[in-house]
Write an enzyme that holds these catalytic residues in place. Structure first.
Site, mmCIF file in Angstrom:
data_model
loop_
_atom_site.group_PDB
_atom_site.id
_atom_site.type_symbol
_atom_site.label_atom_id
_atom_site.label_comp_id
_atom_site.label_asym_id
_atom_site.label_seq_id
_atom_site.Cartn_x
_atom_site.Cartn_y
_atom_site.Cartn_z
ATOM 1 N N ARG A 43 0.816 -1.220 0.000
ATOM 2 C CA ARG A 43 0.000 0.000 0.000
ATOM 3 C C ARG A 43 0.849 1.269 0.000
ATOM 4 O O ARG A 43 0.369 2.329 -0.412
ATOM 5 C CB ARG A 43 -0.911 -0.002 1.225
ATOM 6 N N LYS A 136 1.495 -19.827 5.103
ATOM 7 C CA LYS A 136 0.620 -20.361 6.141
ATOM 8 C C LYS A 136 0.243 -19.216 7.092
ATOM 9 O O LYS A 136 0.996 -18.254 7.217
ATOM 10 C CB LYS A 136 1.301 -21.524 6.882
ATOM 11 N N HIS A 169 7.496 -22.934 5.437
ATOM 12 C CA HIS A 169 8.952 -22.886 5.256
ATOM 13 C C HIS A 169 9.687 -23.979 6.018
ATOM 14 O O HIS A 169 10.839 -24.278 5.709
ATOM 15 C CB HIS A 169 9.500 -21.510 5.665
ATOM 16 N N GLU A 207 10.139 -22.572 22.660
ATOM 17 C CA GLU A 207 10.873 -21.330 22.451
ATOM 18 C C GLU A 207 11.158 -20.644 23.773
ATOM 19 O O GLU A 207 10.311 -20.654 24.689
ATOM 20 C CB GLU A 207 10.070 -20.387 21.555
ATOM 21 N N ASP A 226 -0.590 -21.115 15.680
ATOM 22 C CA ASP A 226 0.633 -20.469 15.226
ATOM 23 C C ASP A 226 1.627 -21.466 14.636
ATOM 24 O O ASP A 226 2.174 -21.240 13.562
ATOM 25 C CB ASP A 226 1.276 -19.710 16.388
ATOM 26 N N HIS A 231 3.389 -26.082 10.952
ATOM 27 C CA HIS A 231 4.768 -26.575 10.997
ATOM 28 C C HIS A 231 4.864 -27.979 11.588
ATOM 29 O O HIS A 231 5.460 -28.895 10.998
ATOM 30 C CB HIS A 231 5.636 -25.657 11.859
ATOM 31 N N LYS A 326 5.808 -21.006 24.388
ATOM 32 C CA LYS A 326 6.617 -19.788 24.424
ATOM 33 C C LYS A 326 7.077 -19.517 25.853
ATOM 34 O O LYS A 326 6.496 -19.995 26.820
ATOM 35 C CB LYS A 326 5.801 -18.593 23.924
#
Length: 444
Positions: A43, A136, A169, A207, A226, A231, A326
């Site tokens: 944009r 994704k 990925h 993580e 997430d 994944h 997390k």
């Protein structure tokens, strides 16, 4: 090889941190065709030079291993065209900035914009041989995924799935790509890869980072949406699939989708949690509910654990556990295969496969005393997104998710999400810097 790449959302974080650094690596290694054209759109009312400066800054921050010469050469080749993504006229002008021939249209966009962008691309009439790549998550529910697949089918017409590339990925990570080869070719593992020898398979995505300013996205998604629904399920399919019936991409993708169709995730075998205040190393971490941008009333989970069952002759009786979180004590992204013990009660053998930092592989064997064999695969010369982009541009689909696979992944997790929304599974709390909620999932 497709020689035109158009990146929608080119001003965003994904493009800046991953796509352009990957393209710089491919440029430096000579893997891009002569005259390769890259057009960015978003944009922002930028011109070519402003866009090139923007990308140059990101390359300096995220592609430091690529020489300045190659980074600058890539930046000089870039073109930019501002556009409203849902406007077919604007989208046609963007595509028109590319050179003649097929175009790879990469949608580095939030999932809520996919359908409008795909519809606009259809109205813009992409050249024959073009492909559309989407990041994704593929929709935000099973219903969304079905609708998105229908929009893609209308846009690509007779070209079908070959013209669609759903990006995850993780499939471009070196260890994950090697996992495909191991499952297809290694006779040693093939001899013990079944429920008679394996008690439990785990995929961990743990993580030590907290929210890190991602409240706008994460508070609406949570750990399950997430990373687990995409994944981690992709890694699971490679671990649990039958040996593909042939060497082609279709046979591999058939085998992966068959795993998802056979999988069940009973809500009573799940856990969810949310981190409270704590310390990770020398960092003080506030409670998730106190992070800026978080709505505590949503009850978003930062920890998710599912115990799956696979109703196939190979795996009936083996537990499959997915665990993501997390703000945990340590970063671990790995697959763990736990073999069954023997009658003497010795500690069972174990295979650990590092997915992403570290990528070590460790095999623990049990003789008179336990022995652990370790090794580190060679470092890849192309980052995961570089492998994904090559597969996209070369017309492959090995590193892409097929439409029915995207739908099956949602089918698997939606009953769990519904049970969590209805409060049937408690939202436990764990301190930041810990190993997660107390206890473990137990089989029923």
């Amino acid at each position: 090889m497709i020689a035109n790449l158009v990146i929608f959302g080119a001003s965003g974080d994904l493009a800046g941190r991953f796509l352009f650094p990957a393209l710089a690596t491919l440029h430096a290694s000579g893997r891009l065709p002569e005259g390769f054209a890259i057009v960015g759109t978003a944009r922002e009312p930028w011109d070519d030079d402003t866009f090139r400066r923007h990308v140059t800054e990101h390359l300096a921050a995220s592609a430091g291993d690529v020489s300045v010469e190659h980074r600058d050469a890539l930046a000089r080749s870039l073109r930019y065209q501002p556009a409203a993504l849902a406007d077919p006229h604007d989208v046609a002008e963007v595509v028109g900035r590319a050179d003649d021939g097929p175009v790879a249209a990469y949608l580095a966009l939030p999932p809520g914009l996919f359908t409008a962008a795909v519809t606009a691309l259809g109205a813009a009439r992409l050249p024959a041989g073009s492909r559309i790549a989407l990041e994704k998550p593929f929709g935000e529910s099973l219903e969304d995924a079905v609708a998105l697949n229908a929009a893609l089918a209308r846009t690509v017409g007779d070209a079908g799935e070959r013209a669609v590339f759903r990006v995850d990925h993780v499939l471009g990570m070196a260890t994950v790509r090697n996992l495909v080869a191991v499952r297809c070719r290694d006779a040693l593992l093939a001899a013990v890869w079944d429920t008679a020898h394996i008690e439990q398979v785990e995929v961990r995505w743990e993580e030590d980072l907290a929210l890190e300013g991602r409240a706008g996205y994460y508070d609406d998604a949570g750990a399950l949406k997430d990373v687990m629904q995409n994944h981690m399920l992709q890694v699971l399919t490679l671990l649990a699939m039958e040996t593909p019936e042939g060497p082609g991409e279709r046979e591999l993708r058939d085998a992966k989708v068959a795993v998802l169709r056979a999988a069940r995730a009973p809500a009573e075998r799940t856990r969810r949690g949310r981190y409270g205040a704590g310390r990770i190393g020398d960092r003080t971490v506030p409670a998730y509910v106190d992070e800026e941008g978080v709505d505590p009333a949503r009850g978003t989970e930062t920890f998710a654990e599912l115990m799956l069952e696979l109703d196939t002759p190979r795996w009936r009786g083996t537990r499959f556990v997915l665990r993501a979180g997390k703000a945990l004590r340590a970063r671990r992204k790995e697959a763990v295969v736990r073999f069954r013990g023997d009658a003497a009660g010795r500690t069972p053998g174990e295979l650990r496969i590092g997915i992403d930092g570290p990528r070590d592989i460790a095999l623990r064997l049990n003789g008179a005393a336990p022995i652990t064999l370790t090794g580190t695969p060679p470092a890849p010369d192309v980052p995961p997104y570089g492998c994904v982009l090559l597969d996209l541009l070369e017309g492959g689909s090995t590193l892409a998710v097929r439409g029915d696979g995207a739908e099956e992944a949602w089918r698997l997790v939606e009953p769990v999400l519904a049970a969590w929304r209805d409060g049937l599974v408690p939202l436990e709390e764990y301190p930041a810097g810990s190993d997660g909620p107390d206890g473990t999932l137990e089989p029923t």
